[in-house]
Motif scaffolding. Structure first.
Motif, PDB file in Angstrom:
ATOM      1  N   HIS A 189       8.821 -24.548  -5.964  1.00 38.40           N
ATOM      2  CA  HIS A 189       7.732 -25.392  -6.433  1.00 38.40           C
ATOM      3  C   HIS A 189       6.403 -24.653  -6.387  1.00 38.40           C
ATOM      4  O   HIS A 189       5.479 -24.988  -7.114  1.00 38.40           O
ATOM      5  CB  HIS A 189       7.640 -26.669  -5.597  1.00 38.40           C
ATOM      6  N   ARG A 190       6.316 -23.662  -5.521  1.00 39.61           N
ATOM      7  CA  ARG A 190       5.097 -22.867  -5.419  1.00 39.61           C
ATOM      8  C   ARG A 190       5.450 -21.540  -4.762  1.00 39.61           C
ATOM      9  O   ARG A 190       6.177 -21.506  -3.785  1.00 39.61           O
ATOM     10  CB  ARG A 190       4.060 -23.594  -4.562  1.00 39.61           C
ATOM     11  N   ILE A 191       4.928 -20.465  -5.311  1.00 39.54           N
ATOM     12  CA  ILE A 191       5.091 -19.139  -4.717  1.00 39.54           C
ATOM     13  C   ILE A 191       3.697 -18.543  -4.603  1.00 39.54           C
ATOM     14  O   ILE A 191       3.081 -18.204  -5.611  1.00 39.54           O
ATOM     15  CB  ILE A 191       6.006 -18.236  -5.569  1.00 39.54           C
ATOM     16  N   GLU A 192       3.190 -18.466  -3.377  1.00 37.10           N
ATOM     17  CA  GLU A 192       1.847 -17.929  -3.161  1.00 37.10           C
ATOM     18  C   GLU A 192       1.872 -16.570  -2.482  1.00 37.10           C
ATOM     19  O   GLU A 192       0.895 -15.837  -2.561  1.00 37.10           O
ATOM     20  CB  GLU A 192       1.015 -18.906  -2.326  1.00 37.10           C
ATOM     21  N   ARG A 193       2.954 -16.265  -1.788  1.00 31.97           N
ATOM     22  CA  ARG A 193       3.014 -14.973  -1.122  1.00 31.97           C
ATOM     23  C   ARG A 193       3.254 -13.898  -2.166  1.00 31.97           C
ATOM     24  O   ARG A 193       3.961 -14.105  -3.142  1.00 31.97           O
ATOM     25  CB  ARG A 193       4.129 -14.967  -0.074  1.00 31.97           C
ATOM     26  N   SER A 194       2.654 -12.751  -1.956  1.00 32.56           N
ATOM     27  CA  SER A 194       2.788 -11.657  -2.916  1.00 32.56           C
ATOM     28  C   SER A 194       3.926 -10.733  -2.515  1.00 32.56           C
ATOM     29  O   SER A 194       4.221 -10.558  -1.329  1.00 32.56           O
ATOM     30  CB  SER A 194       1.489 -10.869  -2.991  1.00 32.56           C
ATOM     31  N   TYR A 195       4.535 -10.138  -3.514  1.00 32.31           N
ATOM     32  CA  TYR A 195       5.655  -9.227  -3.307  1.00 32.31           C
ATOM     33  C   TYR A 195       5.419  -7.976  -4.129  1.00 32.31           C
ATOM     34  O   TYR A 195       4.612  -7.966  -5.049  1.00 32.31           O
ATOM     35  CB  TYR A 195       6.977  -9.890  -3.746  1.00 32.31           C
ATOM     36  N   GLY A 196       6.164  -6.935  -3.796  1.00 30.09           N
ATOM     37  CA  GLY A 196       6.080  -5.710  -4.563  1.00 30.09           C
ATOM     38  C   GLY A 196       5.601  -4.554  -3.707  1.00 30.09           C
ATOM     39  O   GLY A 196       5.587  -4.611  -2.480  1.00 30.09           O
ATOM     40  N   ASN A 197       5.198  -3.489  -4.369  1.00 30.93           N
ATOM     41  CA  ASN A 197       4.751  -2.282  -3.686  1.00 30.93           C
ATOM     42  C   ASN A 197       3.332  -2.462  -3.165  1.00 30.93           C
ATOM     43  O   ASN A 197       2.536  -3.194  -3.743  1.00 30.93           O
ATOM     44  CB  ASN A 197       4.778  -1.093  -4.646  1.00 30.93           C
ATOM     45  N   PHE A 198       3.035  -1.782  -2.075  1.00 28.16           N
ATOM     46  CA  PHE A 198       1.678  -1.775  -1.550  1.00 28.16           C
ATOM     47  C   PHE A 198       1.313  -0.359  -1.133  1.00 28.16           C
ATOM     48  O   PHE A 198       2.180   0.486  -0.903  1.00 28.16           O
ATOM     49  CB  PHE A 198       1.507  -2.735  -0.366  1.00 28.16           C
ATOM     50  N   LEU A 199       0.007  -0.116  -1.054  1.00 30.46           N
ATOM     51  CA  LEU A 199      -0.509   1.182  -0.634  1.00 30.46           C
ATOM     52  C   LEU A 199      -1.864   0.953   0.010  1.00 30.46           C
ATOM     53  O   LEU A 199      -2.715   0.278  -0.568  1.00 30.46           O
ATOM     54  CB  LEU A 199      -0.672   2.120  -1.832  1.00 30.46           C
ATOM     55  N   ARG A 200      -2.046   1.474   1.228  1.00 26.71           N
ATOM     56  CA  ARG A 200      -3.339   1.447   1.902  1.00 26.71           C
ATOM     57  C   ARG A 200      -3.627   2.871   2.349  1.00 26.71           C
ATOM     58  O   ARG A 200      -2.771   3.528   2.926  1.00 26.71           O
ATOM     59  CB  ARG A 200      -3.311   0.539   3.151  1.00 26.71           C
ATOM     60  N   SER A 201      -4.846   3.355   2.087  1.00 30.29           N
ATOM     61  CA  SER A 201      -5.248   4.704   2.483  1.00 30.29           C
ATOM     62  C   SER A 201      -6.541   4.644   3.276  1.00 30.29           C
ATOM     63  O   SER A 201      -7.431   3.862   2.944  1.00 30.29           O
ATOM     64  CB  SER A 201      -5.454   5.595   1.259  1.00 30.29           C
ATOM     65  N   PHE A 202      -6.635   5.496   4.300  1.00 33.40           N
ATOM     66  CA  PHE A 202      -7.809   5.550   5.151  1.00 33.40           C
ATOM     67  C   PHE A 202      -8.159   7.008   5.411  1.00 33.40           C
ATOM     68  O   PHE A 202      -7.283   7.810   5.746  1.00 33.40           O
ATOM     69  CB  PHE A 202      -7.543   4.855   6.491  1.00 33.40           C
ATOM     70  N   THR A 203      -9.426   7.340   5.261  1.00 31.86           N
ATOM     71  CA  THR A 203      -9.885   8.687   5.583  1.00 31.86           C
ATOM     72  C   THR A 203      -9.966   8.811   7.093  1.00 31.86           C
ATOM     73  O   THR A 203     -10.563   7.959   7.763  1.00 31.86           O
ATOM     74  CB  THR A 203     -11.270   8.949   4.960  1.00 31.86           C
ATOM     75  N   LEU A 204      -9.362   9.868   7.636  1.00 24.78           N
ATOM     76  CA  LEU A 204      -9.360  10.058   9.080  1.00 24.78           C
ATOM     77  C   LEU A 204     -10.733  10.526   9.547  1.00 24.78           C
ATOM     78  O   LEU A 204     -11.388  11.328   8.864  1.00 24.78           O
ATOM     79  CB  LEU A 204      -8.317  11.100   9.483  1.00 24.78           C
ATOM     80  N   PRO A 205     -11.161  10.057  10.715  1.00 27.00           N
ATOM     81  CA  PRO A 205     -12.411  10.590  11.278  1.00 27.00           C
ATOM     82  C   PRO A 205     -12.235  12.077  11.591  1.00 27.00           C
ATOM     83  O   PRO A 205     -11.112  12.543  11.834  1.00 27.00           O
ATOM     84  CB  PRO A 205     -12.591   9.789  12.564  1.00 27.00           C
ATOM     85  N   ASP A 206     -13.326  12.816  11.584  1.00 26.84           N
ATOM     86  CA  ASP A 206     -13.255  14.258  11.863  1.00 26.84           C
ATOM     87  C   ASP A 206     -12.637  14.543  13.225  1.00 26.84           C
ATOM     88  O   ASP A 206     -11.985  15.565  13.418  1.00 26.84           O
ATOM     89  CB  ASP A 206     -14.652  14.886  11.797  1.00 26.84           C
ATOM     90  N   ALA A 207     -12.826  13.634  14.177  1.00 23.86           N
ATOM     91  CA  ALA A 207     -12.336  13.861  15.537  1.00 23.86           C
ATOM     92  C   ALA A 207     -10.858  13.505  15.708  1.00 23.86           C
ATOM     93  O   ALA A 207     -10.298  13.706  16.781  1.00 23.86           O
ATOM     94  CB  ALA A 207     -13.170  13.050  16.518  1.00 23.86           C
ATOM     95  N   ALA A 208     -10.200  12.983  14.676  1.00 29.34           N
ATOM     96  CA  ALA A 208      -8.787  12.609  14.782  1.00 29.34           C
ATOM     97  C   ALA A 208      -7.903  13.848  14.676  1.00 29.34           C
ATOM     98  O   ALA A 208      -8.178  14.764  13.909  1.00 29.34           O
ATOM     99  CB  ALA A 208      -8.411  11.618  13.688  1.00 29.34           C
ATOM    100  N   ASP A 209      -6.840  13.863  15.463  1.00 27.69           N
ATOM    101  CA  ASP A 209      -5.873  14.956  15.432  1.00 27.69           C
ATOM    102  C   ASP A 209      -4.695  14.512  14.557  1.00 27.69           C
ATOM    103  O   ASP A 209      -3.758  13.865  15.025  1.00 27.69           O
ATOM    104  CB  ASP A 209      -5.409  15.297  16.844  1.00 27.69           C
ATOM    105  N   GLY A 210      -4.762  14.846  13.259  1.00 24.89           N
ATOM    106  CA  GLY A 210      -3.750  14.416  12.295  1.00 24.89           C
ATOM    107  C   GLY A 210      -2.356  14.934  12.571  1.00 24.89           C
ATOM    108  O   GLY A 210      -1.376  14.351  12.111  1.00 24.89           O
ATOM    109  N   SER A 211      -2.239  16.008  13.357  1.00 24.49           N
ATOM    110  CA  SER A 211      -0.912  16.569  13.639  1.00 24.49           C
ATOM    111  C   SER A 211      -0.159  15.778  14.701  1.00 24.49           C
ATOM    112  O   SER A 211       1.043  15.964  14.877  1.00 24.49           O
ATOM    113  CB  SER A 211      -1.049  18.025  14.081  1.00 24.49           C
ATOM    114  N   LYS A 212      -0.840  14.884  15.422  1.00 24.80           N
ATOM    115  CA  LYS A 212      -0.198  14.140  16.499  1.00 24.80           C
ATOM    116  C   LYS A 212      -0.110  12.638  16.224  1.00 24.80           C
ATOM    117  O   LYS A 212       0.047  11.837  17.130  1.00 24.80           O
ATOM    118  CB  LYS A 212      -0.957  14.375  17.811  1.00 24.80           C
ATOM    119  N   VAL A 213      -0.198  12.251  14.971  1.00 27.81           N
ATOM    120  CA  VAL A 213      -0.114  10.843  14.601  1.00 27.81           C
ATOM    121  C   VAL A 213       1.302  10.338  14.850  1.00 27.81           C
ATOM    122  O   VAL A 213       2.272  11.028  14.560  1.00 27.81           O
ATOM    123  CB  VAL A 213      -0.492  10.649  13.113  1.00 27.81           C
ATOM    124  N   ASN A 214       1.415   9.126  15.401  1.00 25.12           N
ATOM    125  CA  ASN A 214       2.738   8.516  15.534  1.00 25.12           C
ATOM    126  C   ASN A 214       2.640   7.043  15.181  1.00 25.12           C
ATOM    127  O   ASN A 214       1.565   6.447  15.221  1.00 25.12           O
ATOM    128  CB  ASN A 214       3.345   8.752  16.927  1.00 25.12           C
TER     129      ASN A 214
END
Length: 151
Positions: A98-123
């Motif tokens: 009767h109603r479909i309000e939730r969204s479906y499908g592919n998603f993508l979120r991107s964030f620029t890392l701060p300079d002080a972040a250690d990208g090699s140790k992300v978990n």
């Protein structure tokens, strides 16, 4: 024979706004009660909270009904990217929607890392529909205590 058509400038403005929102990957605004939707909203992006403490940044993404196998976290060129897909349940013959309000499908979120972040140790960890991505701070970014000598 010519037909007379009523021109509604506000409807045209709303449709233009919805088209721009789709181009930039935003969801269209919900219409007030009684309003008719001129399009179906299919794009979605999970809600995200980002917090920081002395050791790390923490990105929490709400991914209800998304399987762990459908989520991918990457770090490349100083950008954290979360991608995935929430699939629509298979339509059953005896079920009426009767109603479909939730969204479906592919998603993508991107964030620029701060300079002080250690990208090699992300978990990342995924539990109860919440993705938690830990971005540790590099050693040089952590505050250090310096003793002040009195002479």
């Amino acid at each position: 024979m010519s037909a007379v058509t009523r021109w509604d400038p506000f409807k045209e403005m709303e449709e233009s706004q919805n088209r721009l929102a789709r181009i930039f990957g935003l969801t269209a605004p919900r219409l007030p009660n009684g309003g008719k939707e001129s399009m179906t909203i299919t794009e979605w992006a999970p809600s995200v909270d980002i917090s920081e403490d002395d050791k790390e940044w923490l990105v929490k993404a709400d991914l209800p009904e998304v399987k762990k196998e459908e989520v991918k976290v990457t770090v490349e060129n100083g950008v954290l990217t979360i991608t995935g897909e929430r699939k629509f349940e298979k339509e059953e013959k005896d079920k009426k929607y009767h109603r479909i309000e939730r969204s479906y499908g592919n998603f993508l979120r991107s964030f620029t890392l701060p300079d002080a972040a250690d990208g090699s140790k992300v978990n990342a960890e995924f539990k109860d529909g919440v993705l938690k991505v830990h971005l540790p701070k590099s050693e040089k970014a952590k505050p250090k205590m310096v003793e002040v000598k009195v002479s």
